[in-house]
Motif scaffolding. Structure first.
Motif, PDB file in Angstrom:
ATOM      1  N   ARG A 283       7.546 -46.122  62.735  1.00  0.00           N
ATOM      2  CA  ARG A 283       6.285 -46.190  63.475  1.00  0.00           C
ATOM      3  C   ARG A 283       6.109 -47.550  64.132  1.00  0.00           C
ATOM      4  O   ARG A 283       6.673 -48.512  63.650  1.00  0.00           O
ATOM      5  CB  ARG A 283       5.114 -45.950  62.506  1.00  0.00           C
ATOM      6  N   PRO A 284       5.314 -47.701  65.157  1.00  0.00           N
ATOM      7  CA  PRO A 284       4.638 -46.646  65.906  1.00  0.00           C
ATOM      8  C   PRO A 284       5.548 -46.023  66.960  1.00  0.00           C
ATOM      9  O   PRO A 284       6.718 -46.362  67.044  1.00  0.00           O
ATOM     10  CB  PRO A 284       3.492 -47.409  66.571  1.00  0.00           C
ATOM     11  N   VAL A 285       4.955 -45.122  67.750  1.00  0.00           N
ATOM     12  CA  VAL A 285       5.710 -44.450  68.812  1.00  0.00           C
ATOM     13  C   VAL A 285       5.861 -45.389  70.004  1.00  0.00           C
ATOM     14  O   VAL A 285       4.895 -45.970  70.477  1.00  0.00           O
ATOM     15  CB  VAL A 285       4.972 -43.171  69.266  1.00  0.00           C
ATOM     16  N   ASP A 589      -2.084 -36.356  64.191  1.00  0.00           N
ATOM     17  CA  ASP A 589      -1.206 -37.361  64.780  1.00  0.00           C
ATOM     18  C   ASP A 589      -2.044 -38.497  65.368  1.00  0.00           C
ATOM     19  O   ASP A 589      -2.865 -38.267  66.245  1.00  0.00           O
ATOM     20  CB  ASP A 589      -0.359 -36.683  65.868  1.00  0.00           C
ATOM     21  N   CYS A 590      -1.793 -39.717  64.910  1.00  0.00           N
ATOM     22  CA  CYS A 590      -2.608 -40.857  65.338  1.00  0.00           C
ATOM     23  C   CYS A 590      -2.293 -41.301  66.769  1.00  0.00           C
ATOM     24  O   CYS A 590      -2.939 -42.203  67.295  1.00  0.00           O
ATOM     25  CB  CYS A 590      -2.425 -42.027  64.379  1.00  0.00           C
ATOM     26  N   ARG A 591      -1.281 -40.665  67.371  1.00  0.00           N
ATOM     27  CA  ARG A 591      -0.938 -41.007  68.747  1.00  0.00           C
ATOM     28  C   ARG A 591      -2.082 -40.629  69.686  1.00  0.00           C
ATOM     29  O   ARG A 591      -2.319 -41.257  70.684  1.00  0.00           O
ATOM     30  CB  ARG A 591       0.323 -40.221  69.101  1.00  0.00           C
ATOM     31  N   TYR A 596      -5.401 -44.499  61.485  1.00  0.00           N
ATOM     32  CA  TYR A 596      -5.744 -44.475  60.051  1.00  0.00           C
ATOM     33  C   TYR A 596      -5.471 -45.813  59.394  1.00  0.00           C
ATOM     34  O   TYR A 596      -5.590 -45.940  58.182  1.00  0.00           O
ATOM     35  CB  TYR A 596      -4.902 -43.423  59.323  1.00  0.00           C
ATOM     36  N   ASP A 597      -5.021 -46.774  60.170  1.00  0.00           N
ATOM     37  CA  ASP A 597      -4.610 -48.060  59.633  1.00  0.00           C
ATOM     38  C   ASP A 597      -3.554 -47.903  58.534  1.00  0.00           C
ATOM     39  O   ASP A 597      -3.737 -48.362  57.410  1.00  0.00           O
ATOM     40  CB  ASP A 597      -5.824 -48.848  59.115  1.00  0.00           C
ATOM     41  N   CYS A 598      -2.465 -47.226  58.877  1.00  0.00           N
ATOM     42  CA  CYS A 598      -1.374 -47.099  57.901  1.00  0.00           C
ATOM     43  C   CYS A 598      -0.661 -48.430  57.742  1.00  0.00           C
ATOM     44  O   CYS A 598       0.030 -48.665  56.761  1.00  0.00           O
ATOM     45  CB  CYS A 598      -0.383 -46.019  58.333  1.00  0.00           C
TER      46      CYS A 598
HETATM   47  S1  SF4 Z   1      -2.071 -44.869  61.723  1.00  0.00           S
HETATM   48 FE1  SF4 Z   1      -2.659 -46.579  63.037  1.00  0.00          FE
HETATM   49  S2  SF4 Z   1      -1.298 -48.233  62.380  1.00  0.00           S
HETATM   50 FE2  SF4 Z   1      -0.382 -46.343  61.641  1.00  0.00          FE
HETATM   51  S3  SF4 Z   1       1.042 -45.702  63.239  1.00  0.00           S
HETATM   52 FE3  SF4 Z   1      -0.880 -44.650  63.626  1.00  0.00          FE
HETATM   53  S4  SF4 Z   1      -1.972 -45.988  65.091  1.00  0.00           S
HETATM   54 FE4  SF4 Z   1      -0.318 -47.219  64.150  1.00  0.00          FE
END
Ligand code: SF4
Lengths: 649, 243
Positions: A283-285, A589-591, A596-598
Motif C-alpha cells: 500500500r498505497p495504490v 476500498d480506501c482508494r 482508515y488510517d491503516c
Molecule cells: S487506509 Fe488510509 S493510510 Fe491505509 S492505504 Fe488506505 S488511504 Fe492509505
C-alpha cells in the motif's frame, strides 16, 4: 575471468542447458572495475521461474545505469547442473559474463516464496562462502535479500547479512554507496559496512539485534547499538511515473514462465483482501500514468518482438481507464498483439473487455473468487457478488472461451463444510452457463491451502492441519467428481504446512532450514523434490513444535517475530480488521472512500495516486456495496475453534 | 480480400548458429525466429484461427548443443514483392548474437519441403581424449563394417537400425588445440542419422566437444545441390549467398 570454457564442457551433460547461457535481448555485459560495486542479483529458483522476475530486472537496469556499479544475474542451478558443477569444482556463476560469484561484492537474492529458502542456502554455498553469516570473513561476499518474503526475515536471519524492505528503486543506490565506501577502504571491516547498511532506511541487519526467548515464546528482538533502529521501516516509491522500468525487459533465448512483455500498471492494492499479504504490504495504490503505460507497451513490443503483453498489478481491472489502455495496446500490433490481464477481478470482466481481449488471441482465463460462499467472502473481505462471477463467466463463454480456471482457498478462518461445498456449487453453475454457448464447457477449480502471512489481519490465525486440509480437499473432490465439465486441482497440504513453518517462524527456524538443506533438500517447491518428512523430522530434532509455530492461534499481546519490521500498517488496525473478519464485516476500498488510517500512507506522508476518483463502473466492484435487492445467504454461525480442536466435523 | 487468396512469396533462408546460443533447442530457435521476424516489421503471413502464428517451415532439427553453418527455414510472406536482400538486411539488427542469416532465395510454388528434400548433411566433429592415429584406426573399422546395428528407444520400444548405409563419408580432419576433428557425411532419409549415434559405434572412449553441421545437400540426379538452389525461382530472383 569467464568460466565459459569449463562450462561449455559440462553443458552437454545437463537438461535444458539454455538455462545457463544468458544472451537475452537487453542483457548487459558490464565492465567490472575496482571503483565499481559488483552486484550478483540472484533468484533462488530455476532460470525459467526467475528470469521474468520484474523486481530483479528493475534493479539490474538501475544498477547498470550507474557509473559506480555493475550488476549481473544468477539463478539456482537445477540438481543435475549442481552435481556437474560440484564435480568439476565450478562455483555459482553469472549468466551474463559467466563470472564466478566470488568475483562480485554482493550476492543479493529476490525472495518471493518461502519454499525456496533452502535454495538460497545452496546458492550461498555454491558461491564458496560459509552459509552462516557469523562465519564469514571480512572481505567475503555480502549476502543481501529483498522481496515480499523479507517482511518476516527471521527464518533467514542467520544466513543473510542484510535485508531490504519494500520498493527497491531508491534504496538500492543508498546501499550501493555504503558498499562502495567499504570496498574503497579495502573491505577491511565487515562490521563497519554492516553498521553503515543498518543506517540506511529500509535495511535490516539481523546480526545487530539480540533475540530473547522465554521457553517457546519470543520475548523481544532489540538492537544492540543505539544507532541501529528499533523498528525498520519499509521503503515506498511515492510515484511510479518516476521509475519507468524495466526499460529494456530481458527477452530470453529459451522459454520461461510469463514469456511476454510485462508492463506494471500500478503497485499496491487497497481492496483489502484479508488473506493477501501482497496487497497489505504494498500500500498505497500508485498508478502509472496511462500515457506512460502506452509508451512502455509500444516501445517494449517494438524492441522485444513479443506478440503478447501483460498489464500487471495486483488487480489490473482496477486501473483507471483500463478499457482504453487495453484497446490502445491491441492497436499497437495491428491486431496481432494479445493482452493478458493477470489478477483480473470478476466484477470488471465485462462483455466489452472480453471482446477486446480476444480480438487477437484467446489466452487462458482465470478468475479468483477465493471462497465459495458469500459469508466466507465477507470474512476474507473479497466482496464479490455471485452474480458478478456469473456475469463474467457468461461474458467469457459468449465471446468464445470454452474453458476457464477458478482459484479458491481452503482452510480459511471460520470455514465450515458448507463453505467448502459452496465452491462445487459455484463451479457447477459456471459450467451450466457455458452449456448455452458451447458443447463442452470446462471449469477447473484450483484449490490452495491457506497459509497465514505476516502483516495481514490473519497473521494471528492458526493454520489448518494437514489432515484437516486434506479432508476438505477430498470432501470437495468427491462432491465435484460426478459433474461433467468440472475438474479439480489442488496444492499439496504438506507443502502448505512447510510454507507455514517458514512464513511465521522466528530465528530458530533457521536451524531447520539449514538441516533440510544439508540433507540435500533443495527445490522444495517442486513436488518431485519436496520432502515433507525431512522438515517435520528437523523440527523434532531441534525441539520445535509444528503445532506451536503453525496451528496455534496467536493472541493480541503476543510478540510476533516481525514486530521490529514495519510495513507501515498499524498493528491495532490489523487486529481490528481481524475482529471484523470474525464478525463477517467487510471493509470498503480506501482508494475511493475515506481513509482508515491503516498507516501505509499516513506513516510515510504519501498518498494514493489514482487517476479516477470513482471505482470502475459495473458490478459490486468489491467496494462492499452489495447491490440493492441482493440477499446474501443467511450467515452461518461459526465460532473460531481453540487450539487443537479445529473443527473436523 | 480473403488472405488465402492473397499473393504470397515463400523465401528460403539459410542461417548459422554458433557460440553460446548453440545450447538453445530447436523449439527455442523457432521462437527466436518468430520474434525476430516480427521485429523486422516484414509482412510475414499468419496462420488462421484463434492463435495465429507466423507461417514458418523449418528444416531438419539441429540437436541442442550443436553448431551449424547451414540451417534453413522457409518463410511465407503475404505479398508478392518481397526481395531477398531486403529480408537479409532487415534481419541483421534483430537476430540475437550467434544466429546470422547468410543467404536466401525465392522458392517456386510447389517446391518440396526442406524435411523431404534434404538427403545428406556434412558434419565436423571435434573430439578430445584421442590421437589422430587412434581416430584413423576407428574410422577404418567403421568404414569396413558391412552393417552397423544401433538400437534406439522410441515410445518405450527398442528399435534397431543399420547405420552403415547412412554413413556416406568418414575421414579424420585436422588436429585442433584440444583434440582432433572428424569429418562425416550422414544420410537423412528416411530418418536423419545423428552424429551422436555415429559416436557410439564400437564404443570409443573419446568424446566430442563441438559438433558442427557444415552443409546440407539435396541430391538430384547424382548431383549435390545447396537447398537454396533447389526450387528457387530464376531470373529476377537471384539467390543470395549460395555456398
Ligand atoms: S487506509 Fe488510509 S493510510 Fe491505509 S492505504 Fe488506505 S488511504 Fe492509505
Amino acid at each position: 575471468m569467464s568460466i565459459w570454457p569449463e562450462l561449455e564442457l559440462v553443458l552437454p551433460e545437463v537438461s535444458k542447458p539454455a538455462r545457463y547461457i544468458g544472451g537475452e535481448g537487453g542483457m548487459v555485459e558490464p565492465e567490472h572495475h575496482p571503483s565499481k560495486v559488483a552486484w550478483l542479483l540472484a533468484y533462488p529458483d530455476t532460470y525459467e521461474i526467475g528470469l521474468p522476475n520484474q523486481g530483479l530486472q528493475i534493479l539490474y537496469e538501475i544498477l547498470n545505469e550507474r557509473d559506480d556499479a555493475v550488476a549481473e544475474r544468477a539463478y539456482a542451478p537445477w540438481v543435475d547442473m549442481e552435481a556437474e558443477m560440484r564435480a568439476a569444482g565450478l562455483p555459482l556463476f553469472s549468466v551474463d559474463t559467466h563470472r564466478r560469484a566470488g568475483d562480485f561484492d554482493v550476492l543479493a537474492f529476490n525472495l518471493s516464496a518461502e519454499l525456496v529458502y533452502t535454495n538460497l542456502l545452496n546458492c550461498i554455498d555454491l558461491a564458496g562462502i560459509p552459509v552462516r553469516a557469523e562465519q564469514r570473513a571480512d572481505g567475503d561476499l555480502l549476502i543481501g535479500a529483498g522481496g515480499h518474503c523479507t517482511y518476516n526475515p527471521e527464518p533467514l536471519a542467520d544466513f543473510v547479512d542484510f535485508f531490504v524492505l519494500g520498493d527497491g528503486e531508491e534504496v538500492v543506490s543508498e546501499i550501493n554507496a555504503a558498499i562502495s565506501d567499504w570496498k574503497r577502504a579495502g573491505k577491511r571491516s565487515r562490521q563497519s559496512v554492516l553498521r553503515a547498511l543498518a543506517a540506511v532506511e529500509g535495511v535490516y541487519v539481523p546480526s545487530l539485534y539480540d533475540v530473547v526467548y522465554d521457553g517457546p515464546a519470543l520475548v523481544s528482538i532489540t538492537p544492540r547499538f543505539a544507532d541501529v533502529p528499533a523498528v525498520v521501516e519499509k521503503r515506498t516509491v511515492a510515484d511510479l511515473a518516476a521509475w519507468p522500468y524495466p526499460k529494456r525487459q530481458l527477452v530470453p533465448l529459451t522459454e520461461v514462465v510469463h514469456d511476454r512483455l510485462n508492463v506494471e500498471v500500478f503497485r499496491g492494492c487497497t481492496r483489502g483482501c484479508r488473506f493477501c499479504q501482497a496487497g497489505m504490504i504494498t500500500r498505497p495504490v500508485r498508478e502509472r500514468p496511462a500515457e506512460q503505460v502506452r509508451t512502455m507497451v509500444a516501445d517494449g513490443l517494438a524492441r522485444s518482438g513479443y506478440d503478447e503483453v501483460a498489464l500487471t498489478s495486483l488487480s489490473t481491472a482496477d486501473f483507471s481507464g483500463i478499457t482504453e489502455v487495453v484497446s490502445a495496446t491491441m492497436d499497437c500490433g495491428a491486431g496481432e498483439v494479445s493482452v493478458s490481464l493477470p489478477s483480473l477481478r470478476v466484477d470488471a470482466f465485462t462483455v466489452g473487455l472480453a471482446a477486446q481481449i480476444q480480438r487477437a488471441r484467446r489466452t487462458g482465463l482465470t478468475f479468483a473468487p477465493e471462497a465459495g460462499s458469500w459469508r466466507m467472502r465477507q470474512v476474507i473481505n473479497k466482496l464479490i457478488d455471485e452474480r458478478d462471477l456469473y456475469g463474467a463467466v457468461e461474458s467469457a463463454f459468449s465471446q468464445g472461451w470454452r474453458r476457464m480456471k477458478l482459484y479458491f482457498l481452503t482452510g480459511l478462518p471460520t470455514e465450515t463444510d458448507v463453505d467448502t461445498l459452496a465452491i462445487g456449487e459455484l463451479a457447477r453453475n459456471c459450467v451450466e452457463l457455458g452449456r448455452a454457448h458451447t458443447k463442452n464447457p470446462s471449469v477447473t477449480v484450483s484449490l490452495g491451502g491457506f497459509v497465514p502471512k505476516p502483516f495481514t489481519p490473519f497473521q494471528w490465525f492458526g493454520q489448518n492441519t494437514v489432515s484437516e486440509l486434506q479432508r476438505k480437499i477430498f470432501l470437495l473432490r468427491d462432491d465435484i467428481k460426478r459433474n461433467r465439465g468440472v475438474q479439480m486441482k489442488w496444492h499439496d497440504p504438506k507443502a502448505s504446512l512447510v510454507e507455514g513453518i517458514a512464513s511465521r517462524g522466528d530465528r530458530r527456524i533457521g536451524r531447520v532450514i539449514e538441516e533440510v538443506w544439508r540433507q540435500g533438500g533443495t527445490f522444495q517447491e517442486w513436488s518431485e523434490h519436496f520432502d515433507y518428512d525431512r522438515w517435520t523430522q528437523a523440527m523434532d530434532r531441534h525441539g520445535l513444535s509444528v503445532d506451536w509455530y503453525v496451528h496455534r492461534h496467536r493472541t493480541e499481546d503476543e510478540v510476533l517475530p516481525w514486530d521490529h519490521i514495519s510495513a507501515g500498517l498499524h498493528k491495532d488496525f490489523l487486529w481490528q480488521d481481524w475482529r471484523d473478519a470474525l464478525n463477517e464485516v467487510g471493509l470498503e476500498d480506501c482508494r475511493w472512500t475515506p481513509c482508515y488510517d491503516c498507516g501505509a500512507c499516513t506513516g510515510y506522508s504519501i498518498e494514493h495516486i489514482v487517476a479516477s476518483a470513482v471505482p470502475p463502473a459495473g458490478g459490486s466492484q468489491g467496494t462492499g456495496q452489495v447491490p440493492t435487492g441482493y440477499q446474501p445467504p443467511r450467515a452461518v454461525e461459526v465460532q473460531l475453534s481453540g487450539v487443537g480442536e479445529r473443527a473436523s466435523s | 480480400m480473403n488472405p488465402n487468396q492473397a499473393p504470397r512469396t515463400r523465401i528460403r533462408l539459410r542461417y548459422s548458429k554458433a557460440g553460446r546460443i548453440r545450447f538453445t533447442s530447436h523449439r527455442d530457435v523457432a521462437r527466436i525466429w518468430e520474434r525476430s521476424l516480427r521485429r523486422t516489421g516484414l509482412p510475414v503471413a499468419q496462420t488462421e484461427g484463434f492463435s495465429p502464428r507466423a507461417k514458418l517451415h523449418f528444416g531438419l532439427a539441429l540437436a541442442t548443443g550443436y553448431e551449424s553453418e547451414a540451417e534453413y527455414l522457409d518463410v511465407d510472406f503475404k505479398c508478392a514483392d518481397v526481395a531477398v536482400p531486403d529480408v537479409l538486411d532487415a534481419l541483421v539488427s534483430v537476430l540475437p548474437d550467434g544466429i546470422a542469416a547468410t543467404g536466401g532465395s525465392v522458392l517456386l510454388p510447389g517446391a518440396m519441403s526442406l524435411q523431404q528434400a534434404v538427403t545428406i548433411c556434412d558434419w565436423d566433429i571435434e573430439l578430445i581424449d584421442v590421437t589422430a592415429d587412434d581416430l584413423a584406426e576407428w574410422v577404418d573399422r567403421v568404414r569396413g563394417a558391412a552393417t552397423i546395428v544401433i538400437t534406439r528407444e522410441r515410445k518405450g520400444q527398442q528399435i534397431t537400425d543399420d547405420l552403415a548405409p547412412q554413413i556416406r563419408a568418414l575421414e579424420v580432419g585436422e588436429s585442433t588445440s584440444r583434440g582432433v576433428r572428424l569429418l562425416a557425411t550422414l544420410g537423412t532419409q528416411p530418418r536423419a542419422a545423428r552424429p551422436s549415434e555415429l559416436l557410439t559405434v564400437f564404443e570409443p572412449q573419446y568424446r566430442p566437444v563441438l559438433i558442427q553441421r557444415t552443409r546440407q545437400w539435396i541430391e538430384q540426379d547424382g548431383a549435390r545441390l545447396e537447398p537454396l538452389m533447389v526450387g528457387a525461382a530464376p531470373a529476377q530472383h537471384t539467390p543470395v549467398g549460395v555456398q
